[in-house]
Enzyme design. Structure first.
Site, PDB file in Angstrom:
ATOM      1  N   MET A  50       0.842  -1.200   0.000  1.00  0.00           N
ATOM      2  CA  MET A  50       0.000   0.000   0.000  1.00  0.00           C
ATOM      3  C   MET A  50       0.880   1.255   0.000  1.00  0.00           C
ATOM      4  O   MET A  50       0.420   2.338   0.369  1.00  0.00           O
ATOM      5  CB  MET A  50      -0.932  -0.016   1.206  1.00  0.00           C
ATOM      6  CG  MET A  50      -1.888  -1.207   1.156  1.00  0.00           C
ATOM      7  SD  MET A  50      -3.404  -0.959   2.057  1.00  0.00           S
ATOM      8  CE  MET A  50      -2.772  -0.802   3.699  1.00  0.00           C
ATOM      9  N   GLY A  51       2.143   1.101  -0.399  1.00  0.00           N
ATOM     10  CA  GLY A  51       3.013   2.268  -0.524  1.00  0.00           C
ATOM     11  C   GLY A  51       3.597   2.698   0.815  1.00  0.00           C
ATOM     12  O   GLY A  51       3.583   1.937   1.784  1.00  0.00           O
TER      13      GLY A  51
ATOM     14  N   HIS B   8       9.230   1.092   2.958  1.00  0.00           N
ATOM     15  CA  HIS B   8      10.382   1.110   3.870  1.00  0.00           C
ATOM     16  C   HIS B   8      11.186  -0.162   3.614  1.00  0.00           C
ATOM     17  O   HIS B   8      10.829  -0.973   2.741  1.00  0.00           O
ATOM     18  CB  HIS B   8       9.913   1.225   5.323  1.00  0.00           C
ATOM     19  CG  HIS B   8       8.841   0.243   5.692  1.00  0.00           C
ATOM     20  ND1 HIS B   8       9.070  -1.114   5.767  1.00  0.00           N
ATOM     21  CD2 HIS B   8       7.524   0.417   5.976  1.00  0.00           C
ATOM     22  CE1 HIS B   8       7.961  -1.734   6.096  1.00  0.00           C
ATOM     23  NE2 HIS B   8       6.993  -0.832   6.219  1.00  0.00           N
TER      24      HIS B   8
ATOM     25  N   GLY C  74      11.305  -2.914   5.072  1.00  0.00           N
ATOM     26  CA  GLY C  74      10.528  -4.155   5.171  1.00  0.00           C
ATOM     27  C   GLY C  74       9.961  -4.537   3.814  1.00  0.00           C
ATOM     28  O   GLY C  74      10.080  -5.683   3.362  1.00  0.00           O
ATOM     29  N   HIS C  75       9.359  -3.554   3.128  1.00  0.00           N
ATOM     30  CA  HIS C  75       8.824  -3.808   1.787  1.00  0.00           C
ATOM     31  C   HIS C  75       9.953  -4.205   0.832  1.00  0.00           C
ATOM     32  O   HIS C  75       9.808  -5.114   0.020  1.00  0.00           O
ATOM     33  CB  HIS C  75       8.142  -2.556   1.219  1.00  0.00           C
ATOM     34  CG  HIS C  75       6.946  -2.088   1.995  1.00  0.00           C
ATOM     35  ND1 HIS C  75       6.939  -0.918   2.711  1.00  0.00           N
ATOM     36  CD2 HIS C  75       5.719  -2.625   2.150  1.00  0.00           C
ATOM     37  CE1 HIS C  75       5.754  -0.746   3.275  1.00  0.00           C
ATOM     38  NE2 HIS C  75       4.987  -1.768   2.950  1.00  0.00           N
TER      39      HIS C  75
ATOM     40  N   LYS D 275       5.423  -9.936   9.140  1.00  0.00           N
ATOM     41  CA  LYS D 275       4.965  -8.847  10.015  1.00  0.00           C
ATOM     42  C   LYS D 275       3.446  -8.919  10.192  1.00  0.00           C
ATOM     43  O   LYS D 275       2.920  -8.670  11.263  1.00  0.00           O
ATOM     44  CB  LYS D 275       5.404  -7.527   9.379  1.00  0.00           C
ATOM     45  CG  LYS D 275       4.599  -6.315   9.706  1.00  0.00           C
ATOM     46  CD  LYS D 275       5.007  -5.756  11.047  1.00  0.00           C
ATOM     47  CE  LYS D 275       4.418  -4.414  11.373  1.00  0.00           C
ATOM     48  NZ  LYS D 275       3.007  -4.263  11.120  1.00  0.00           N
TER      49      LYS D 275
HETATM   50  P1  AMP Z   1       1.570  -2.932   3.461  1.00  0.00           P
HETATM   51  O1  AMP Z   1       2.095  -1.900   2.535  1.00  0.00           O
HETATM   52  O2  AMP Z   1       1.575  -2.526   4.899  1.00  0.00           O
HETATM   53  O3  AMP Z   1       0.254  -3.511   3.005  1.00  0.00           O
HETATM   54  O4  AMP Z   1       2.598  -4.153   3.395  1.00  0.00           O
HETATM   55  C1  AMP Z   1       2.903  -4.770   2.160  1.00  0.00           C
HETATM   56  C2  AMP Z   1       3.662  -6.024   2.438  1.00  0.00           C
HETATM   57  O5  AMP Z   1       4.869  -5.720   3.125  1.00  0.00           O
HETATM   58  C3  AMP Z   1       2.880  -7.007   3.347  1.00  0.00           C
HETATM   59  O6  AMP Z   1       3.082  -8.323   2.884  1.00  0.00           O
HETATM   60  C4  AMP Z   1       3.522  -6.783   4.680  1.00  0.00           C
HETATM   61  O7  AMP Z   1       3.426  -7.894   5.551  1.00  0.00           O
HETATM   62  C5  AMP Z   1       4.966  -6.522   4.286  1.00  0.00           C
HETATM   63  N1  AMP Z   1       5.674  -5.820   5.359  1.00  0.00           N
HETATM   64  C6  AMP Z   1       5.283  -4.703   6.002  1.00  0.00           C
HETATM   65  N2  AMP Z   1       6.160  -4.387   6.971  1.00  0.00           N
HETATM   66  C7  AMP Z   1       7.135  -5.334   6.946  1.00  0.00           C
HETATM   67  C8  AMP Z   1       8.321  -5.572   7.700  1.00  0.00           C
HETATM   68  N3  AMP Z   1       8.679  -4.773   8.700  1.00  0.00           N
HETATM   69  N4  AMP Z   1       9.069  -6.645   7.390  1.00  0.00           N
HETATM   70  C9  AMP Z   1       8.703  -7.487   6.374  1.00  0.00           C
HETATM   71  N5  AMP Z   1       7.596  -7.316   5.618  1.00  0.00           N
HETATM   72  C10 AMP Z   1       6.825  -6.251   5.902  1.00  0.00           C
END
Ligand code: AMP
Length: 283
Positions: A30-31, A34, A36-37, A151
């Site tokens: 969802m943008g 960081h 993690g992404h 996460k």
């Molecule tokens: P989001 O943008 O929050 O929907 O996350 C997109 C993807 O990135 C999802 O699969 C999350 O689980 C993963 N994600 C978010 N934060 C982390 C993190 N700290 N470490 C690893 N993957 C992450």
């Protein structure tokens, strides 16, 4: 990196890529990207010929409209990070490209108890929205591999159920959580924390470590109470849950004998920001 905004154009590109026998990895986000992404992008680049990252803030998965409105938007920085990471394709669709018939939910996905426990309980409808958007993205991108972050542990379980339900051929790859030096799991929501709050937020990791170090010696109901108290006395204002569950079904357990693999899960508020984290207890 090529940016696609239209489903039809991306689908053509995907068809061509598949024709050449190349493997495709999909990383839905969802943008507000960081590290993690980016670890998901790197895992995909390592495993696949072509990596597709989608950025789409999915309105149907927000049960709280304020959360949706306040969701951070940092697209120029996201594009820069993706360029630097070596990502091949960014899919940046509008709401109408994803939901041409509107956002009213048509499908209901039978994900069982996962829909009502933990995140499902506190964010009603959230996982149906997640299933809806991931189903659509899988249809469009038709990847060989789908990369998800540990996460969001419950989301990973939901998506593994979804691919079975929709008989999708993609394999789900779970990538471990990337953390700050303090232990705080990286999250787009951390952008809404002050420096002081960020320091307190690391308490959720310390609490999970405490559980990991003590779950074999302290009874589970007791450890859940200690852990909740720890958060409430260390900068968190509200705790939605701290629990130990079966790592495969997420069914909550009260005794070690109830499951072969265990995970600790937590959700708590610092100010108005709701943070979630988890730790697998048995490897
Ligand atoms: P989001 O943008 O929050 O929907 O996350 C997109 C993807 O990135 C999802 O699969 C999350 O689980 C993963 N994600 C978010 N934060 C982390 C993190 N700290 N470490 C690893 N993957 C992450």
């Amino acid at each position: 990196m090529i940016i696609y905004r239209e489903v039809a154009v991306l689908k053509n590109k995907i068809a061509e890529t598949r024709q050449y026998g190349k493997t495709i990895g999909l990383v839905p986000t969802m943008g507000a990207l960081h590290s993690g992404h980016i670890s998901l992008i790197s895992a995909s680049i390592k495993k696949c010929d072509i990596t597709v990252c989608s950025i789409f803030v999915n309105p149907t998965q927000f049960n709280d409209p304020t959360d949706f409105e306040k969701y951070p938007d940092n697209i120029s920085n996201d594009i820069l990070m993706l360029e630097n990471s070596g990502c091949d394709i960014l899919f940046l669709p509008s709401v109408t490209e994803i939901y041409p018939a509107g956002t009213d939910r048509q499908n209901h996905y039978d994900i069982g108890e996962l829909e009502y426990i933990f995140e499902g309980k506190y964010r009603p409808g959230h996982f149906q929205g997640v299933c809806q958007v991931v189903h659509r993205l899988l249809d469009i991108v038709d990847p060989h591999y789908l990369f998800m972050g540990q996460k969001d542990y419950q989301q990973c379980q939901v998506i593994m159920r979804l691919v079975q339900i929709i008989k999708c051929r993609a394999e789900v790859i779970i990538v471990k959580t990337v953390r700050e030096n303090s232990g705080l799991a990286m999250s787009s929501r951390n952008l809404r924390l002050t420096e002081e709050q960020k320091k307190s937020a690391a308490g959720i990791f310390k609490m999970l470590m405490y559980i990991k170090n003590n779950f074999t010696t302290i009874p589970i109901p007791q450890i859940n109470i200690y852990a909740t108290d720890y958060l409430l006395t260390n900068g968190f204002q509200k705790v939605d849950y701290v629990a130990i569950a079966d790592a495969d079904t997420l069914h909550p357990v009260n005794d070690l004998s109830e499951a072969a693999r265990l995970v600790a899960l937590a959700a708590a508020f610092i100010g108005e920001v709701r943070l979630i984290d988890n730790m697998v207890l048995t490897d």
